[in-house]
Each structure stands twice: as structure tokens, then as C-alpha cells.
Motif scaffolding. Sequence first.
Motif, PDB file in Angstrom:
ATOM      1  N   MET A 146       0.845  -1.199   0.000  1.00  0.00           N
ATOM      2  CA  MET A 146       0.000   0.000   0.000  1.00  0.00           C
ATOM      3  C   MET A 146       0.883   1.252   0.000  1.00  0.00           C
ATOM      4  O   MET A 146       1.829   1.347   0.783  1.00  0.00           O
ATOM      5  CB  MET A 146      -0.897  -0.018   1.241  1.00  0.00           C
ATOM      6  CG  MET A 146      -1.939   1.085   1.248  1.00  0.00           C
ATOM      7  SD  MET A 146      -3.058   0.927   2.662  1.00  0.00           S
ATOM      8  CE  MET A 146      -2.163   1.908   3.875  1.00  0.00           C
ATOM      9  N   GLY A 147       0.565   2.168  -0.899  1.00  0.00           N
ATOM     10  CA  GLY A 147       1.291   3.429  -0.954  1.00  0.00           C
ATOM     11  C   GLY A 147       0.485   4.529  -0.298  1.00  0.00           C
ATOM     12  O   GLY A 147      -0.733   4.615  -0.497  1.00  0.00           O
ATOM     13  N   VAL A 148       1.164   5.369   0.464  1.00  0.00           N
ATOM     14  CA  VAL A 148       0.521   6.506   1.133  1.00  0.00           C
ATOM     15  C   VAL A 148       1.227   7.755   0.635  1.00  0.00           C
ATOM     16  O   VAL A 148       2.423   7.934   0.862  1.00  0.00           O
ATOM     17  CB  VAL A 148       0.653   6.394   2.663  1.00  0.00           C
ATOM     18  CG1 VAL A 148       0.088   7.620   3.354  1.00  0.00           C
ATOM     19  CG2 VAL A 148      -0.016   5.128   3.169  1.00  0.00           C
ATOM     20  N   ILE A 149       0.472   8.586  -0.072  1.00  0.00           N
ATOM     21  CA  ILE A 149       1.102   9.665  -0.822  1.00  0.00           C
ATOM     22  C   ILE A 149       0.230  10.913  -0.730  1.00  0.00           C
ATOM     23  O   ILE A 149      -0.989  10.804  -0.737  1.00  0.00           O
ATOM     24  CB  ILE A 149       1.243   9.206  -2.297  1.00  0.00           C
ATOM     25  CG1 ILE A 149       2.188   8.011  -2.340  1.00  0.00           C
ATOM     26  CG2 ILE A 149       1.738  10.307  -3.207  1.00  0.00           C
ATOM     27  CD1 ILE A 149       2.193   7.266  -3.605  1.00  0.00           C
ATOM     28  N   PRO A 150       0.851  12.087  -0.685  1.00  0.00           N
ATOM     29  CA  PRO A 150       0.028  13.300  -0.700  1.00  0.00           C
ATOM     30  C   PRO A 150      -0.768  13.351  -2.003  1.00  0.00           C
ATOM     31  O   PRO A 150      -0.330  12.830  -3.011  1.00  0.00           O
ATOM     32  CB  PRO A 150       1.051  14.442  -0.640  1.00  0.00           C
ATOM     33  CG  PRO A 150       2.315  13.824  -0.174  1.00  0.00           C
ATOM     34  CD  PRO A 150       2.284  12.394  -0.582  1.00  0.00           C
ATOM     35  N   GLN A 151      -1.897  13.970  -1.966  1.00  0.00           N
ATOM     36  CA  GLN A 151      -2.850  13.978  -3.080  1.00  0.00           C
ATOM     37  C   GLN A 151      -2.242  14.215  -4.456  1.00  0.00           C
ATOM     38  O   GLN A 151      -2.627  13.607  -5.428  1.00  0.00           O
ATOM     39  CB  GLN A 151      -3.886  15.096  -2.856  1.00  0.00           C
ATOM     40  CG  GLN A 151      -4.907  14.780  -1.791  1.00  0.00           C
ATOM     41  CD  GLN A 151      -5.919  13.736  -2.236  1.00  0.00           C
ATOM     42  OE1 GLN A 151      -5.818  13.169  -3.318  1.00  0.00           O
ATOM     43  NE2 GLN A 151      -6.891  13.471  -1.374  1.00  0.00           N
ATOM     44  N   ASP A 152      -1.260  15.103  -4.514  1.00  0.00           N
ATOM     45  CA  ASP A 152      -0.908  15.660  -5.817  1.00  0.00           C
ATOM     46  C   ASP A 152       0.063  14.853  -6.667  1.00  0.00           C
ATOM     47  O   ASP A 152       0.359  15.207  -7.790  1.00  0.00           O
ATOM     48  CB  ASP A 152      -0.354  17.080  -5.598  1.00  0.00           C
ATOM     49  CG  ASP A 152       0.687  17.110  -4.519  1.00  0.00           C
ATOM     50  OD1 ASP A 152       1.650  17.875  -4.611  1.00  0.00           O
ATOM     51  OD2 ASP A 152       0.563  16.338  -3.541  1.00  0.00           O
ATOM     52  N   ILE A 153       0.643  13.761  -6.166  1.00  0.00           N
ATOM     53  CA  ILE A 153       1.619  13.027  -6.976  1.00  0.00           C
ATOM     54  C   ILE A 153       1.179  11.588  -7.212  1.00  0.00           C
ATOM     55  O   ILE A 153       0.469  11.000  -6.421  1.00  0.00           O
ATOM     56  CB  ILE A 153       3.025  13.046  -6.352  1.00  0.00           C
ATOM     57  CG1 ILE A 153       3.000  12.482  -4.937  1.00  0.00           C
ATOM     58  CG2 ILE A 153       3.620  14.454  -6.370  1.00  0.00           C
ATOM     59  CD1 ILE A 153       4.360  12.195  -4.385  1.00  0.00           C
ATOM     60  N   GLY A 154       1.637  11.011  -8.302  1.00  0.00           N
ATOM     61  CA  GLY A 154       1.297   9.631  -8.628  1.00  0.00           C
ATOM     62  C   GLY A 154       2.319   8.656  -8.070  1.00  0.00           C
ATOM     63  O   GLY A 154       3.250   9.031  -7.384  1.00  0.00           O
ATOM     64  N   ALA A 155       2.131   7.377  -8.382  1.00  0.00           N
ATOM     65  CA  ALA A 155       3.082   6.353  -7.933  1.00  0.00           C
ATOM     66  C   ALA A 155       3.020   5.159  -8.857  1.00  0.00           C
ATOM     67  O   ALA A 155       1.969   4.812  -9.377  1.00  0.00           O
ATOM     68  CB  ALA A 155       2.765   5.922  -6.515  1.00  0.00           C
ATOM     69  N   GLU A 156       4.173   4.544  -9.051  1.00  0.00           N
ATOM     70  CA  GLU A 156       4.273   3.344  -9.909  1.00  0.00           C
ATOM     71  C   GLU A 156       3.849   2.102  -9.131  1.00  0.00           C
ATOM     72  O   GLU A 156       3.892   2.081  -7.911  1.00  0.00           O
ATOM     73  CB  GLU A 156       5.727   3.161 -10.347  1.00  0.00           C
ATOM     74  CG  GLU A 156       6.298   4.273 -11.201  1.00  0.00           C
ATOM     75  CD  GLU A 156       5.639   4.382 -12.564  1.00  0.00           C
ATOM     76  OE1 GLU A 156       5.256   3.327 -13.114  1.00  0.00           O
ATOM     77  OE2 GLU A 156       5.497   5.516 -13.048  1.00  0.00           O
ATOM     78  N   GLY A 157       3.510   1.069  -9.890  1.00  0.00           N
ATOM     79  CA  GLY A 157       3.402  -0.253  -9.278  1.00  0.00           C
ATOM     80  C   GLY A 157       2.005  -0.739  -8.949  1.00  0.00           C
ATOM     81  O   GLY A 157       1.799  -1.911  -8.706  1.00  0.00           O
ATOM     82  N   PHE A 158       1.041   0.194  -8.952  1.00  0.00           N
ATOM     83  CA  PHE A 158      -0.282  -0.180  -8.439  1.00  0.00           C
ATOM     84  C   PHE A 158      -1.306  -0.475  -9.527  1.00  0.00           C
ATOM     85  O   PHE A 158      -2.476  -0.653  -9.232  1.00  0.00           O
ATOM     86  CB  PHE A 158      -0.789   0.896  -7.488  1.00  0.00           C
ATOM     87  CG  PHE A 158       0.054   1.001  -6.244  1.00  0.00           C
ATOM     88  CD1 PHE A 158      -0.096   0.090  -5.220  1.00  0.00           C
ATOM     89  CD2 PHE A 158       1.037   1.980  -6.136  1.00  0.00           C
ATOM     90  CE1 PHE A 158       0.698   0.158  -4.096  1.00  0.00           C
ATOM     91  CE2 PHE A 158       1.827   2.051  -5.003  1.00  0.00           C
ATOM     92  CZ  PHE A 158       1.670   1.146  -3.986  1.00  0.00           C
ATOM     93  N   ALA A 159      -0.872  -0.493 -10.780  1.00  0.00           N
ATOM     94  CA  ALA A 159      -1.814  -0.728 -11.885  1.00  0.00           C
ATOM     95  C   ALA A 159      -2.425  -2.126 -11.753  1.00  0.00           C
ATOM     96  O   ALA A 159      -1.791  -3.038 -11.223  1.00  0.00           O
ATOM     97  CB  ALA A 159      -1.096  -0.591 -13.203  1.00  0.00           C
TER      98      ALA A 159
END
Length: 355
Positions: free
Chosen positions: A342-355
Motif C-alpha cells: 500500500m502506498g501513502v502519498i500526498p494527493q498531488d503526486i502519482g506512484a508506480e506499481g499499483f496498476a
Amino acid sequence: MTLEEIIKSHIAIAGPMRLSDYMALALGHPEFGYYMTRDPLGARGDFITAPEVSQMFGEMLAAWVIDVWQKSGAPQEFILMELGPGRGTLMRDMLRIAEMVPDFIKGAHVHLVETSPTLRSVQEETLKGYAVQWHDRLETVPQDKPIYCVANEFFDALPVQQFVFSDGQWWEHGVAESGTGLQLVRVLATTDLEGVLPHKEPKEGDIFEYARASVVVMGELAARIKAHGGAALVIDYGHAQSDFGDTVQAVRGHTYTGILDHVGESDITAHVDFEKLADAAKGQGMHIFGPVPQGRFLKNLGIVQRAQKLSEAASEAQKSEVDTALIRLTDVDHMGQLFKVMGVIPQDIGAEGFA
Ligand code: SAH
């Protein structure tokens, strides 16, 4: 006095002890707690974790963190933090990859949150040559920079309360003395479970587990990310949705044992309730990616290609090691499905790996 005797004397004075308090003592008693007294990892220990299976695990996580760091504007100075770093293997593998990104390695201040003195000294050895700071708890990690955090098999080690539904109400499980040792007993539930229970009707005998400490740690972590930037990646075994079920387990020498047997000598864990962790982070305005199965996450990040690359220059024996590791990390029958990311990220940026 043994840890079991210490716990029994608590019970004799104060009555049955919450399962969560028992778990906290069995794992973390300063003198006799499971993690305080040993290095539990590896073939000769009690269990093996993903970073101990293969360097590829840490390499994929490093790629993820570096990508998120870049997407969040590549802050010049930041905290690279790990919760419960075990032998330090994951951090070492991540830092080795990070060396290839000079601005990242230059700006990284490594902070490890680790309660076990035994494991701290193993980490010191593994991470020789790097400037590392240790903390007993998240609270003392500095609050002045963005914080990029990884936590593999950390949250499963935090204590859970357990409740059982019987005769139309929820009872909390407590630990009491039995004739020979310790036993689980029902004590009237005193905690208000409103807003915490899954949204479904319980049946007689249903068990519900609540990891208050995990929720608190995730809330605190998310609040820091909100205030200063950063991201967190949580990897653990558990369920994506809150549900009923008895998941507290103990492992000793790679086999299951009773959670009340061999007090302080077995690894007691519970499956992680990712929905509760996600809710705690969302409460601070975080954006949640996943949880997705570990196998899918690692494949999305290119672990298969990495395994091929490692095999190219390898001997036959090493090749089969790489193949075996790839299967263990990604296959549904091994760590690929039950383990989730699980990734926890501020609203404004994306993240790889979760497709
Ligand atoms: N992440 C490592 C180790 C997992 S075992 C790996 O993947 O190999 C759990 C780790 O969390 C150990 O390092 C243990 O000492 C640490 N730990 C357990 N409870 C903790 C707590 N309350 N605070 C900080 N660290 C804790």
C-alpha cells in the motif's frame, strides 16, 4: 523470573490482561521480549522475510521510492526512514541502488525506528559506512524534512486487541492463568467498538481484531507527510478490507505454535487490516494506492526483467537461486498474494506499481 511468571504476577494482581498487552510484553518486554533477545530472521531463526529472500525486493522498493521522490520535486534534503528494519538488509539494498542517483543519496538522512537492541547491532553491522540514526519510536524522528518511509513486516508485529461475538454482544479476549499456563478468557468488552467494526452482521463466535497501535502510528506518519511532504510504502500480510477472523498467530523455528505457549520465544503477529491503515492515512488527507498483491506490485516494477538481468552473468547455481527467489516473492502460493503493498502519498503526486 521468567516472562511467563512476570505476566502471571500481573494477572494475579490486576486480573486478565488484554491480548494486546500480552502481545506487547511477549514481543517487547525490555529484558525478556521476543525481539529484544534475539535475531529471529533467517534459516536458523524463526521466519524469513522478503528482503532476506533476495536483494531484488529492496531494489524494487528503492526504484519506487526514488520515483516518488522525483515526482515530489526531488527535495534536496529528506528523511529516508524504515520502521522495523530487521537485519538492515532492505535498507542496505535500497541504498546500494540509491548510490546510482547522486542527488538522492546526497540528500538522504537515514533514520531507523527499531526497539530491539539485538537487531540494532545487526543493522549497524549491515549498514556500516552509512550515517544512520536510530529511534525507539517514530515520535523522536526529526520533523523538519520530507519523509520517505518503508515498512516491511512491521505493522504485523504491533499488538492487536481481540473481541469475540457471543450471546448478542462483543467480549474482549483477555489472557488469564490456567492450571498449568495461560489461557484466553472472555471479559466484558469495555472498548467502544462503534465505528471500528466491519459493516456486517456478526455471527455467534465471530472474532474481530483491532490494532490500535497500528492506527496511531499510521496517523502520525501521515500527519508528518502532510506537513513536510514525502510518502510511505507499507508491505505486509493481511486483508484489504476490515473483516472478522482470528489471525493472531505465533511462529517458532518456522512452525506454528500456540500464542500463549513459549512466552517470549515465539514471534506473535496478526494480519494487517489495510482498510484501517488506509483510513488513518486518509484522515490526514493522504491519497492511498492499493493495497495490491505483492506479486503484482513487484512485477509492475520490473522484477522479472531484473531477475533476467541478474541471471545473465550468473552461474547455474546462482541462476536457480534467482529463479527460486522470484517465485517466492511473487507466486500466489508463496508471498505473492497474501502479502500486500500500500502506498501513502500526498494527493498531488502519482506512484508506480499499483496498476
Ligand atoms: N522489516 C524487516 C524485519 C521484520 S520483523 C524485514 O523485512 O526483514 C519486525 C521488525 O520490527 C523487527 O526489526 C522488530 O525488532 C521491529 N519491531 C517490532 N515491534 C516494534 C516496535 N514497536 N517499534 C519499533 N520496531 C519494532
